[in-house]
Design a protein around this motif. Sequence first.
Motif, mmCIF file in Angstrom:
data_model
loop_
_atom_site.group_PDB
_atom_site.id
_atom_site.type_symbol
_atom_site.label_atom_id
_atom_site.label_comp_id
_atom_site.label_asym_id
_atom_site.label_seq_id
_atom_site.Cartn_x
_atom_site.Cartn_y
_atom_site.Cartn_z
ATOM 1 N N PHE A 46 8.783 92.705 34.728
ATOM 2 C CA PHE A 46 9.903 92.749 33.791
ATOM 3 C C PHE A 46 9.511 92.155 32.444
ATOM 4 O O PHE A 46 9.832 92.695 31.389
ATOM 5 C CB PHE A 46 11.094 91.992 34.378
ATOM 6 C CG PHE A 46 12.295 91.938 33.476
ATOM 7 C CD1 PHE A 46 13.137 93.038 33.364
ATOM 8 C CD2 PHE A 46 12.567 90.807 32.721
ATOM 9 C CE1 PHE A 46 14.242 92.991 32.520
ATOM 10 C CE2 PHE A 46 13.668 90.762 31.879
ATOM 11 C CZ PHE A 46 14.513 91.857 31.775
ATOM 12 N N GLN A 47 8.802 91.036 32.470
ATOM 13 C CA GLN A 47 8.455 90.345 31.234
ATOM 14 C C GLN A 47 7.352 91.044 30.455
ATOM 15 O O GLN A 47 7.285 90.934 29.225
ATOM 16 C CB GLN A 47 8.047 88.900 31.546
ATOM 17 C CG GLN A 47 9.188 88.026 32.064
ATOM 18 C CD GLN A 47 8.730 86.652 32.502
ATOM 19 O OE1 GLN A 47 7.592 86.259 32.264
ATOM 20 N NE2 GLN A 47 9.613 85.922 33.172
ATOM 21 N N THR A 48 6.462 91.736 31.151
ATOM 22 C CA THR A 48 5.353 92.394 30.459
ATOM 23 C C THR A 48 5.701 93.807 30.022
ATOM 24 O O THR A 48 4.907 94.468 29.359
ATOM 25 C CB THR A 48 4.102 92.447 31.361
ATOM 26 O OG1 THR A 48 4.445 93.096 32.597
ATOM 27 C CG2 THR A 48 3.585 91.051 31.650
ATOM 28 N N GLY A 49 6.874 94.268 30.350
ATOM 29 C CA GLY A 49 7.330 95.571 29.869
ATOM 30 C C GLY A 49 7.236 96.650 30.915
ATOM 31 O O GLY A 49 6.166 96.965 31.425
ATOM 32 N N TRP A 50 8.375 97.244 31.248
ATOM 33 C CA TRP A 50 8.422 98.298 32.242
ATOM 34 C C TRP A 50 7.812 99.596 31.722
ATOM 35 O O TRP A 50 7.521 100.505 32.492
ATOM 36 C CB TRP A 50 9.867 98.554 32.658
ATOM 37 C CG TRP A 50 10.440 97.454 33.509
ATOM 38 C CD1 TRP A 50 11.259 96.452 33.090
ATOM 39 C CD2 TRP A 50 10.230 97.229 34.904
ATOM 40 N NE1 TRP A 50 11.582 95.612 34.124
ATOM 41 C CE2 TRP A 50 10.957 96.068 35.271
ATOM 42 C CE3 TRP A 50 9.506 97.886 35.892
ATOM 43 C CZ2 TRP A 50 10.981 95.566 36.556
ATOM 44 C CZ3 TRP A 50 9.532 97.385 37.179
ATOM 45 C CH2 TRP A 50 10.257 96.232 37.503
ATOM 46 N N GLU A 51 7.614 99.681 30.427
ATOM 47 C CA GLU A 51 7.122 100.953 29.888
ATOM 48 C C GLU A 51 5.640 101.189 30.172
ATOM 49 O O GLU A 51 5.137 102.294 29.995
ATOM 50 C CB GLU A 51 7.363 101.021 28.385
ATOM 51 C CG GLU A 51 6.619 99.966 27.582
ATOM 52 C CD GLU A 51 6.915 100.052 26.103
ATOM 53 O OE1 GLU A 51 6.817 101.171 25.554
ATOM 54 O OE2 GLU A 51 7.253 99.026 25.496
#
Length: 308
Positions: A46-51
Amino acid sequence: MALWQWSTTAAANATADPTINWQEGQAPSTINDSARAMMAAIAVQFQTGWEWQNMGDTPAYVSATQLTVPGNMTSRYTVGRRVRAFVTAGTIYGTITASAFTSLTTVNVLWDGSSALDSGVSEVDVSILNPANTSIGATTVGGALTVNGDVTVAYRGSGSYSDRLRLVGQGNYQPYLRSNGAASQLEFINSADTAATLTLTDGGNLTASGDITANSDERLKTDWEFLPSDFVERLAAVKSGTYARVDTIDGERHAGVSAQSLRDLLPEAVLESHEGTLSVAYGNAALVACVELAKEVLRLRALLEPVK
């Protein structure tokens, strides 16, 4: 811990992640640790980006624009898909331009800005969106669109052309704009998508399939001034001929005049850029010269004709 280590088969997740133990018959005292490890893994994602998706591929450096990953991963590393890589210099981002499998999957990437791969590449991630089977269709922008950076319409498919930029107008007029890589030129394509109506080469040559005109209505003009009486004589002194351009590599010779020489006679037909380079409005200069030469022909004819 990483989500890519988890299996889509429930039974295989007993020890899929070495920090999580969901084996049957595990001691009750280990359940809390496993649950907390799962929570931590989800929080990291979540913190590192779901994209961005770390698929667990091990990248190997080939060149500044090329890497390999084990196995046949061409369906994952598709042309046009965005990628993120961790290299010695930091985190870099780019767009895949080619993907092919032999014994490994070789991936070519056009990196943003001046970024480049180096031998310290440790991880490569792919974006969630995959152009090969994207869930996003046409996107409509209802107002002005401002982009702080380059907009890339990438090559994606067969032939020499980039994907086209379609310009939708009212009615049936919907021309296209595309890049022709083989000819190194930009092309405007007609609404029927059958022919290029305007081309601009990388060397600056502009070709139109129809007429090129400029507004010349006399109602738009005022303060006329006639050309000097010795215009034709001075025109004959303008430097003209064929020449080779020092700012191109095509090796072709061209025909024209010296802008500096013409400016002394017809400054209105010579423009100067902010860098100081001169250019000639050849059509304007040629038509004016033709009219003045026609006047001179009539004057000489009148002198030669016998008096009646």
